[in-house]
Design an enzyme around this catalytic site. Sequence first.
Site, short mmCIF file in Angstrom:
data_model
loop_
_atom_site.label_atom_id
_atom_site.label_comp_id
_atom_site.label_asym_id
_atom_site.label_seq_id
_atom_site.Cartn_x
_atom_site.Cartn_y
_atom_site.Cartn_z
N ASP A 41 3.76 -2.08 -0.59
CA ASP A 41 4.80 -3.05 -0.99
C ASP A 41 5.99 -2.91 -0.06
O ASP A 41 6.21 -1.85 0.53
CB ASP A 41 5.22 -2.81 -2.46
CG ASP A 41 5.78 -4.07 -3.12
OD1 ASP A 41 6.69 -4.70 -2.54
OD2 ASP A 41 5.33 -4.44 -4.22
N ASP A 57 4.65 -4.15 4.89
CA ASP A 57 4.87 -5.60 4.87
C ASP A 57 3.53 -6.22 5.26
O ASP A 57 3.05 -6.02 6.39
CB ASP A 57 5.97 -5.96 5.88
CG ASP A 57 6.23 -7.46 5.94
OD1 ASP A 57 5.38 -8.25 5.44
OD2 ASP A 57 7.26 -7.85 6.50
N VAL A 58 2.92 -6.94 4.34
CA VAL A 58 1.57 -7.45 4.61
C VAL A 58 1.52 -8.48 5.73
O VAL A 58 0.43 -8.84 6.19
CB VAL A 58 0.88 -8.01 3.33
CG1 VAL A 58 0.62 -6.91 2.32
CG2 VAL A 58 1.67 -9.16 2.73
N ASN A 84 -2.65 -8.75 -3.97
CA ASN A 84 -1.81 -9.28 -5.04
C ASN A 84 -0.41 -9.67 -4.56
O ASN A 84 0.25 -10.48 -5.21
CB ASN A 84 -1.75 -8.20 -6.13
CG ASN A 84 -0.59 -8.36 -7.08
OD1 ASN A 84 -0.65 -9.18 -8.01
ND2 ASN A 84 0.49 -7.62 -6.86
N TYR A 172 3.33 -22.96 -2.38
CA TYR A 172 2.60 -22.00 -3.21
C TYR A 172 1.18 -22.51 -3.49
O TYR A 172 0.20 -21.78 -3.34
CB TYR A 172 3.37 -21.76 -4.51
CG TYR A 172 2.75 -20.71 -5.41
CD1 TYR A 172 2.85 -19.35 -5.10
CD2 TYR A 172 2.07 -21.08 -6.57
CE1 TYR A 172 2.28 -18.39 -5.93
CE2 TYR A 172 1.51 -20.13 -7.40
CZ TYR A 172 1.62 -18.78 -7.08
OH TYR A 172 1.05 -17.84 -7.90
N LYS A 176 -2.28 -20.82 -2.18
CA LYS A 176 -3.22 -20.22 -3.14
C LYS A 176 -4.59 -20.89 -3.07
O LYS A 176 -5.59 -20.29 -3.44
CB LYS A 176 -2.63 -20.28 -4.55
CG LYS A 176 -1.49 -19.27 -4.74
CD LYS A 176 -1.98 -17.85 -4.56
CE LYS A 176 -0.89 -16.82 -4.70
NZ LYS A 176 -1.37 -15.45 -4.49
N1 LIG Z 1 3.23 -14.36 -12.50
C1 LIG Z 1 2.45 -15.41 -12.64
O1 LIG Z 1 2.62 -16.25 -13.55
C2 LIG Z 1 1.25 -15.59 -11.73
C3 LIG Z 1 0.32 -16.58 -12.02
C4 LIG Z 1 -0.76 -16.77 -11.18
C5 LIG Z 1 -0.90 -15.96 -10.07
N2 LIG Z 1 0.02 -15.01 -9.80
C6 LIG Z 1 -0.14 -14.21 -8.56
O2 LIG Z 1 -0.16 -12.84 -8.88
C7 LIG Z 1 0.42 -12.11 -7.82
C8 LIG Z 1 1.54 -11.22 -8.34
O3 LIG Z 1 2.51 -12.03 -8.98
P1 LIG Z 1 3.77 -11.41 -9.76
O4 LIG Z 1 4.16 -12.44 -10.74
O5 LIG Z 1 3.47 -10.02 -10.20
O6 LIG Z 1 4.84 -11.42 -8.60
P2 LIG Z 1 6.08 -10.45 -8.36
O7 LIG Z 1 7.08 -11.25 -7.58
O8 LIG Z 1 6.50 -9.78 -9.61
O9 LIG Z 1 5.46 -9.35 -7.41
C9 LIG Z 1 5.11 -9.62 -6.08
C10 LIG Z 1 5.18 -8.31 -5.31
O10 LIG Z 1 4.79 -8.58 -3.95
C11 LIG Z 1 5.67 -7.87 -3.11
N3 LIG Z 1 5.73 -8.51 -1.80
C12 LIG Z 1 6.32 -9.70 -1.48
N4 LIG Z 1 6.22 -9.90 -0.16
C13 LIG Z 1 5.55 -8.84 0.36
C14 LIG Z 1 5.15 -8.47 1.67
N5 LIG Z 1 5.42 -9.25 2.72
N6 LIG Z 1 4.48 -7.31 1.84
C15 LIG Z 1 4.21 -6.51 0.77
N7 LIG Z 1 4.58 -6.80 -0.48
C16 LIG Z 1 5.23 -7.95 -0.68
C17 LIG Z 1 7.03 -7.92 -3.82
O11 LIG Z 1 7.90 -6.91 -3.34
C18 LIG Z 1 6.60 -7.71 -5.27
O12 LIG Z 1 6.58 -6.35 -5.63
C19 LIG Z 1 0.88 -13.13 -6.78
O13 LIG Z 1 -0.09 -13.26 -5.79
C20 LIG Z 1 1.01 -14.38 -7.60
O14 LIG Z 1 0.86 -15.54 -6.83
C21 LIG Z 1 1.09 -14.81 -10.60
#
Ligand SMILES: NC(=O)c1ccc[n+]([C@@H]2O[C@H](COP(=O)([O-])OP(=O)(O)OC[C@H]3O[C@@H](n4cnc5c(N)ncnc54)[C@H](O)[C@@H]3O)[C@@H](O)[C@H]2O)c1
Length: 261
Positions: A41, A57-58, A84, A172, A176
């Site tokens: 992360d 950083d991915v 994720n 987004y 996705k």
């Molecule tokens: N929360 C929802 O309702 C939901 C619904 C469908 C899908 N998702 C998917 O689930 C996943 C997680 O969502 P979430 O709600 O926990 O998001 P979140 O924002 O809480 O967490 C995302 C994490 O990714 C990290 N991140 C961002 N850019 C980065 C990078 N360049 N390198 C490494 N890490 C990085 C952030 O620091 C954070 O810890 C995402 O892919 C999101 O699209 C979420």
Amino acid sequence: MTDPLFDVSGRVAVVTGGMGQLGAVYAFGLADRGMKVAIFDVTGGDVPTGARAYEVDVTDRASIEAALQALEQDWGPPDLLVNNAGLDSPPDAPADEVGPFESYPEGSFDAVMDVNVKGTFLTCQVVGGAMARAGKGSIVNVSSIYGLLSPVQDLYAFRRERGETFVKPVAYSVSKSAILNLTRYLATYWAKSGVRVNTLTLAGVWNEQPAEFLAAYTARVPMGRMLDAEEALGAVVFLASDASSYVTGSNLVVDGGWSAW
Ligand SMILES: NC(=O)c1ccc[n+]([C@@H]2O[C@H](COP(=O)([O-])OP(=O)(O)OC[C@H]3O[C@@H](n4cnc5c(N)ncnc54)[C@H](O)[C@@H]3O)[C@@H](O)[C@H]2O)c1
């Protein structure tokens, strides 16, 4: 007694974005089940017992490679990769990011595509490549119902009624849906290398959303509620375990029936 079908203990997991809402649930849940969890992360946070956090950083291949090298020295090649990490537009996004499609900023499009698509691609190259060399592994690429189907703009009508401009942004969704075919591509590419690749498509996760949103959203879900973050973990454990040994190239949809009607 642990069911051997679902036993993941002793295996090595990489969870990108493992400090976020869902990523933390995966990191803690997999560590609880005896996995050695490496969190990749850009930010820090709580690390479960038995897990390690790496600043990655991915979108930066060198940082993924450095973390993989460090974790492989101690734990060997990963068995599970959960892609994720992701960017959506936050509630406090600048006005032009949540404005009309016609003026959605190019820079925002690039930023979202960079993390959600290129970040997943690079992590698959580096970590998935190590799995293929080891002849084993499972990759879970996280998508969304907004990658499967269009966002429902009506859900945000309450914001417009308040006088705000709000359009759920395009990037987004585009990012996705790219995940779905990256998964299929890699599932076939690595099919004979022992590496399985699947998409996990999630619906909206409960996170104290405004009551008006909640009412509009849940009215569209057959099960009548949002996803609890803990409910996504079962799908990850399934895809990590031998219970899914013949599952590759699939899209596991965890959406309370959202896409069923
Ligand atoms: N929360 C929802 O309702 C939901 C619904 C469908 C899908 N998702 C998917 O689930 C996943 C997680 O969502 P979430 O709600 O926990 O998001 P979140 O924002 O809480 O967490 C995302 C994490 O990714 C990290 N991140 C961002 N850019 C980065 C990078 N360049 N390198 C490494 N890490 C990085 C952030 O620091 C954070 O810890 C995402 O892919 C999101 O699209 C979420």
